[in-house]
Scaffold this active site. Structure first.
Site, PDB file in Angstrom:
ATOM      1  CG  ASN A  99     -14.428  16.111 -14.648  1.00 32.01           C
ATOM      2  OD1 ASN A  99     -14.604  15.232 -15.486  1.00 32.01           O
ATOM      3  ND2 ASN A  99     -13.449  16.998 -14.751  1.00 32.01           N
TER       4      ASN A  99
ATOM      5  NE  ARG B  55       2.048   2.272  13.162  1.00 34.10           N
ATOM      6  CZ  ARG B  55       1.335   3.303  13.581  1.00 34.10           C
ATOM      7  NH1 ARG B  55       1.912   4.229  14.326  1.00 34.10           N
ATOM      8  NH2 ARG B  55       0.061   3.408  13.276  1.00 34.10           N
TER       9      ARG B  55
ATOM     10  CE  LYS C  77      -2.099   1.501   3.794  1.00 38.74           C
ATOM     11  NZ  LYS C  77      -1.784   2.973   3.882  1.00 38.74           N
TER      12      LYS C  77
ATOM     13  CB  THR D  93      -9.613   2.175  11.686  1.00 36.77           C
ATOM     14  OG1 THR D  93      -8.323   2.685  11.350  1.00 36.77           O
ATOM     15  CG2 THR D  93     -10.128   1.291  10.565  1.00 36.77           C
TER      16      THR D  93
ATOM     17  CG  LEU E  27      -3.078   8.607  -3.187  1.00 32.81           C
ATOM     18  CD1 LEU E  27      -2.706   9.347  -4.469  1.00 32.81           C
ATOM     19  CD2 LEU E  27      -2.061   8.888  -2.091  1.00 32.81           C
ATOM     20  CE  LYS E  28      -7.698   6.579   4.196  1.00 37.39           C
ATOM     21  NZ  LYS E  28      -6.235   6.348   4.064  1.00 37.39           N
TER      22      LYS E  28
ATOM     23  NE  ARG F 237      -1.136  -1.905  15.011  1.00 37.57           N
ATOM     24  CZ  ARG F 237      -1.401  -1.263  13.881  1.00 37.57           C
ATOM     25  NH1 ARG F 237      -1.762  -1.942  12.813  1.00 37.57           N
ATOM     26  NH2 ARG F 237      -1.309   0.049  13.809  1.00 37.57           N
TER      27      ARG F 237
END
Length: 233
Positions: free
Chosen positions: A70, A212, A35, A122, A63-64, A182
């Site tokens: 357009n 992480r 990602k 989240t 990148l949301k 996690r």
């Protein structure tokens, strides 16, 4: 057919191209996708996506996008032209925005990336939503946005694993991408609504984003192998 044999997506959350590629060189594209988020993409520009693709990775461009229809559709088109495997947009951009993105990708003659909607981040809990004028539980807001995404023809959603069972029941055709994963014993960091990899898959998640616990491990390849072993039981 995908070269990746697992549902794992490793987050390359680094400030530089060099750090991201150093980690990527320790990972196996058959065991994970990767990602690319805002920090890495902004610091290294689009070349990072092509480089990762050349290394054999399928890339989730995280990148949301959230803008007028357009503009967002053209951004999604540009992402597809880079060769990304998955790209996401904020469902809160509205139905017309998501439909514009779907229609733009449908014009492509080549491979189309998965178009994924972002519901509720989240890190957000009820008090966070109240702070932006939404007096609802995160789960309720997720369901509202999920219905909008399905209506728009999206391929799936980003959601926490806690929302996955309800989403799978209501929208079985949508693929669910779950961050905040996690492995057992890991620190929660700034992700609030989390589950372990095995728990997330059992809850209905289709893809798992892990950062992480792998990227900051002393031996990232070993950490990835351990997560693969965990989900394979």
């Amino acid at each position: 057919m995908s070269a990746c044999q697992t549902p794992l997506i490793v987050a390359l959350d680094f400030p530089t191209r060099e750090a991201a590629l150093k980690l990527a060189d320790q990972l196996d594209p058959a065991l994970c996708r990767v990602k690319v988020g805002k920090e890495l993409f902004t610091s290294s520009a689009s070349g990072i996506v092509e480089t990762l693709c050349d290394k054999g990775f399928e890339v989730f461009l995280d990148l949301k996008f959230h803008d007028i229809p357009n503009t967002t559709a053209m951004a999604v088109k540009a992402a597809a032209e880079m060769g990304v495997w998955m790209v996401n947009v904020h469902c809160s951009g509205g139905l017309r925005m998501m439909v514009a993105c779907r229609e733009e990708l449908a014009k492509r003659s080549g491979p189309q990336p998965l178009l994924i909607g972002v519901t509720v981040l989240t890190s957000m809990e009820r008090e966070d939503l109240a702070g932006i004028g939404l007096d609802v539980d995160p789960q309720e807001q997720v369901l509202r946005l999920a219905a909008l995404a399905e209506k728009a023809g999206m391929d799936g959603l980003v959601c926490s694993a806690l929302e996955a069972p309800a989403l799978k029941a209501a929208h079985p055709s949508l693929q669910l991408v779950t961050p905040g994963i996690r492995p057992a014993g890991s620190a929660q960091d700034d992700q609030r609504r989390i589950l372990t990899p095995r728990q997330a898959l059992d809850a209905g998640s289709d893809y798992l984003v892990i950062g992480r616990p792998i990227s900051q491990a002393a031996d990232p390849a070993q950490a990835l192998a351990a997560v693969v072993a965990e989900i394979r039981g």
